[in-house]
Design a protein around this motif. Sequence first.
Motif, short mmCIF file in Angstrom:
data_model
loop_
_atom_site.label_atom_id
_atom_site.label_comp_id
_atom_site.label_asym_id
_atom_site.label_seq_id
_atom_site.Cartn_x
_atom_site.Cartn_y
_atom_site.Cartn_z
N PRO A 10 -26.85 4.76 -19.54
CA PRO A 10 -26.32 3.39 -19.44
C PRO A 10 -27.17 2.35 -20.17
N TYR A 11 -28.49 2.43 -20.02
CA TYR A 11 -29.33 1.45 -20.73
C TYR A 11 -29.35 1.74 -22.23
N PRO A 12 -29.57 3.00 -22.65
CA PRO A 12 -29.45 3.28 -24.10
C PRO A 12 -28.12 2.84 -24.68
N ALA A 13 -27.06 2.91 -23.88
CA ALA A 13 -25.74 2.49 -24.37
C ALA A 13 -25.77 1.03 -24.81
N ARG A 14 -26.53 0.22 -24.10
CA ARG A 14 -26.61 -1.22 -24.44
C ARG A 14 -27.14 -1.39 -25.87
N ALA A 166 -24.90 -10.38 -23.07
CA ALA A 166 -24.61 -10.37 -21.63
C ALA A 166 -23.41 -9.46 -21.32
N ASP A 167 -22.41 -9.48 -22.17
CA ASP A 167 -21.25 -8.58 -21.99
C ASP A 167 -21.71 -7.13 -22.09
N ILE A 168 -22.59 -6.87 -23.06
CA ILE A 168 -23.07 -5.50 -23.26
C ILE A 168 -23.83 -5.02 -22.02
N ALA A 169 -24.56 -5.92 -21.38
CA ALA A 169 -25.31 -5.54 -20.16
C ALA A 169 -24.35 -5.18 -19.03
N VAL A 170 -23.27 -5.92 -18.88
CA VAL A 170 -22.29 -5.60 -17.83
C VAL A 170 -21.54 -4.31 -18.18
N ILE A 171 -21.30 -4.07 -19.45
CA ILE A 171 -20.71 -2.79 -19.88
C ILE A 171 -21.64 -1.64 -19.47
N GLY A 172 -22.94 -1.86 -19.62
CA GLY A 172 -23.91 -0.88 -19.13
C GLY A 172 -23.76 -0.63 -17.65
N GLY A 173 -23.47 -1.69 -16.91
CA GLY A 173 -23.23 -1.55 -15.47
C GLY A 173 -22.01 -0.71 -15.19
N PHE A 174 -20.95 -0.91 -15.98
CA PHE A 174 -19.75 -0.09 -15.81
C PHE A 174 -20.05 1.38 -16.10
N ILE A 175 -20.83 1.62 -17.15
CA ILE A 175 -21.17 3.00 -17.52
C ILE A 175 -21.96 3.69 -16.41
N PHE A 176 -22.91 2.93 -15.83
CA PHE A 176 -23.69 3.52 -14.72
C PHE A 176 -22.81 3.71 -13.49
N ALA A 177 -21.92 2.74 -13.23
CA ALA A 177 -21.03 2.86 -12.06
C ALA A 177 -20.18 4.12 -12.18
N LYS A 178 -19.69 4.38 -13.39
CA LYS A 178 -18.87 5.60 -13.58
C LYS A 178 -19.74 6.86 -13.39
N ALA A 179 -20.96 6.79 -13.90
CA ALA A 179 -21.85 7.96 -13.82
C ALA A 179 -22.17 8.34 -12.38
N VAL A 180 -22.24 7.33 -11.50
CA VAL A 180 -22.56 7.61 -10.08
C VAL A 180 -21.30 7.59 -9.23
N GLU A 181 -20.14 7.53 -9.89
CA GLU A 181 -18.85 7.53 -9.18
C GLU A 181 -18.75 6.40 -8.16
N LEU A 182 -19.21 5.22 -8.59
CA LEU A 182 -19.09 4.01 -7.77
C LEU A 182 -17.92 3.20 -8.34
N PRO A 183 -16.78 3.20 -7.65
CA PRO A 183 -15.60 2.53 -8.22
C PRO A 183 -15.77 1.02 -8.28
N ILE A 184 -15.20 0.40 -9.33
CA ILE A 184 -15.12 -1.06 -9.38
C ILE A 184 -14.03 -1.46 -8.39
N PRO A 185 -14.30 -2.36 -7.45
CA PRO A 185 -13.28 -2.74 -6.47
C PRO A 185 -11.98 -3.17 -7.15
N GLN A 186 -10.86 -2.64 -6.68
CA GLN A 186 -9.58 -2.91 -7.37
C GLN A 186 -9.20 -4.38 -7.34
#
Length: 215
Positions: A10-14, A166-186
């Motif tokens: 996730p961080y390298p992705a940024r 800043a967008d790229i940092a939140v995209i990193g958050g999405f990547i990590f959320a997917k990696a740990v199977e933490l869903p984004i609240p619908q």
Amino acid sequence: MKIYDWPTGPYPARVRIALAEKNLQSSVEFVPVNLWKGEHKRLAFLARNYSGTLPVLELDNGICLAECTAITVYLDALAGEPTLTGRTPLEKGVIQMMTKRAEIEMLDAISVYFHHATPGLGPDVEVYQNQEWGLRQRDKALRGMHYFDGVLRKQPFIAGDAFSMADIAVIGGFIFAKAVELPIPQECEALLTWFARMQERPSVRAQLAIVPPKH
Ligand SMILES: N[C@@H](CCC(=O)N[C@@H](CS(=O)(=O)O)C(=O)NCC(=O)O)C(=O)O
């Protein structure tokens, strides 16, 4: 230049997304560091980054830059459009604030959850874990997602009217959320719509298409 990282981290992705946005990928050689084998905690790597984290940018003169925000600031100054870290003093300040907030309230919080409340990188690397702390940080990340959803109900990008670091940092958050199977609240509709829009960017689409290497 060399970048020591793990391709789908996730961080390298940024940094990889920033490189693609600045059309600098051909200027760097990627050197994989196997986190699961603890290669990032060995003396040879710690000499490049005292903090023992990925990514690290190593310049041809041997100087090493760690920390995604710092690396992105450096890359942004190297090449032309698009500007990722702001043009005016105010833009620069707001982008730095929202990038740090993305780390504190989402990306870093998910990272702590990964390392403390899941098997993480495995018992040889996760030498100390505190499940309660990890679960508290997971809940913090979920609150952070609602915060960014609120931000995106008022503006098209995380730091205002233009795509930025800043967008790229939140995209990193999405990547990590997917990696740990933490869903984004619908109910975070604006955040989910924004992420769908981010995936229209070739830099983001390419990063998300990387097949995780075996470790
Ligand atoms: N603050 C650092 C954090 C970097 C970070 O935590 N990177 C992860 C790599 S990844 O999980 O995103 O692939 C890491 O090195 N984790 C190893 C560890 O924390 O032991 C930054 O912004 O660069």
